[in-house]
Design an enzyme around this catalytic site. Structure first.
Site, short mmCIF file in Angstrom:
data_model
loop_
_atom_site.label_atom_id
_atom_site.label_comp_id
_atom_site.label_asym_id
_atom_site.label_seq_id
_atom_site.Cartn_x
_atom_site.Cartn_y
_atom_site.Cartn_z
N ASP A 121 -0.31 -6.77 5.42
CA ASP A 121 0.61 -7.19 4.33
C ASP A 121 2.01 -7.31 4.79
O ASP A 121 2.74 -7.80 3.91
CB ASP A 121 0.41 -6.02 3.44
N HIS A 122 2.13 -7.49 6.09
CA HIS A 122 3.33 -7.74 6.76
C HIS A 122 3.46 -8.95 7.60
O HIS A 122 4.54 -9.36 8.12
CB HIS A 122 3.92 -6.39 7.58
N ASP A 150 7.15 0.40 7.38
CA ASP A 150 6.64 1.26 6.67
C ASP A 150 7.06 2.75 7.43
O ASP A 150 6.74 2.72 8.81
CB ASP A 150 5.23 1.15 6.43
N HIS A 166 8.46 -2.06 -1.58
CA HIS A 166 6.91 -1.79 -0.92
C HIS A 166 6.46 -0.73 -2.08
O HIS A 166 5.70 0.11 -1.51
CB HIS A 166 6.89 -1.22 0.46
#
Length: 319
Positions: free
Chosen positions: A66-67, A215, A273
């Site tokens: 997702d990054h 994250d 996020h």
């Protein structure tokens, strides 16, 4: 500097939020920097007022999909447009191999200079990652399931305001000479006087600073990197009630993000996020997350896709 959120969801996109991507616009240089590039980021550019042709640097926090899944498509499109002068790409050690593998197996040719930089050494040593004219970039390791890094961009102090009226009172004629004085240089007048430009300028004005942190579970390294920043962008994947799950998955809660902001003494916190479980209509919503954070750090808001924030540093006090 101006920050625009192009993706604010964690893990998977939702109808209202794409996955992680944040653009930093540098208007004086007509330049864009991108932080993370989740799937669909190039589509988000098309829906925004940003010009992808101005993209010069991309910073990747870690290798979760997702990054990074949006990177190959974005880089390929930049090549097809034929206007890209080059991209500098910063990130974890596997980033170069990942991109080379995808581009090779898809027979994609990049027609512009693509330079990759591994950030681990700078993150672990505390050295500057980048010193680019009027900007510096630092990074630090975070605490996640895979190697992950936070980034901090600092604008160098700007020259103090030039006192035009005082220059005129000294009999200095307006013109190109003013640019020299504004830069703090010494100039010689026709009457033999030597004027020091710094004497006609106020104190240096502080530059703006922004930290991008995702994250991670709460960690002191993030606090140190963010210390005194104007803007902290911090992940808030979970609510405070799900702290145990946050620790298991090495993500932050809303209150962890707020605690980081409080301990670092930042000026503003923006949560991003967010887990899809907090979509409007569910028992917990983004409004609840921001309320939890505000109970610890009042100057908090929650990001949404295409939100733009101007980062304005405090001016020095005048006598």
């Amino acid at each position: 500097m101006q920050v625009t959120f192009l993706g604010t969801s964690s893990g998977v996109p939702t109808r209202g939020r794409n996955v992680s991507a944040v653009a930093l616009r540098l208007p004086q240089r007509s330049e864009l920097w991108l932080f993370d590039c989740g799937e669909g980021t190039q589509h988000q550019f098309l829906r925004s007022d940003l010009r992808v042709s101005q993209l010069r640097r991309i910073f990747v926090t870690h290798m979760h999909g997702d990054h990074v899944f949006g990177l190959p498509g974005l880089l390929a499109s930049l090549g097809l447009a034929g206007t890209c002068t080059g991209i500098d790409l910063y990130g974890p050690d596997p980033l170069r191999d990942y991109l080379e593998g995808v581009l090779r197996t898809s027979s994609t040719r990049i027609s512009y200079p693509l330079r990759t930089h591994r950030v681990r050494s700078a993150a672990e040593s505390g050295a500057l990652l980048l010193d680019d004219d009027d900007l510096t970039v630092r990074c630090t390791p975070l605490t996640h399931r895979v190697p992950a890094y936070a980034y901090r961009v600092d604008q160098k102090p700007r020259a103090g305001r030039f006192d035009v009226e005082r220059a005129k009172a000294l009999g200095i004629p307006p013109g190109p000479i003013y640019a020299e004085l504004k830069a703090g240089r010494d100039i010689s007048l026709e009457d033999g006087r030597i004027i020091n430009g710094s004497s006609l300028c106020g104190p240096d004005r502080p530059g703006a600073s922004v930290v991008y942190c995702t994250d991670t579970v709460f960690c002191e390294a993030a606090v140190e990197l963010a210390r005194g920043a104007d803007l902290l962008i911090h992940e808030s994947t979970f609510s405070h009630a799900e702290a145990e799950l946050a620790y298991q998955r090495q993500h932050s809660t809303s209150t962890m993000a707020a605690q980081t902001a409080l301990e670092a003494g930042v000026k503003q916190l923006v949560l991003t996020h967010l887990s899809p479980r907090y979509m409007p209509g569910n028992p917990m919503t983004p409004d609840d997350l921001v309320a939890e954070a505000q109970s610890i750090f009042p100057n908090t808001l929650v990001a949404k896709d295409f939100l733009s924030i101007d980062i304005t540093p405090s001016e020095p006090a005048t006598a």
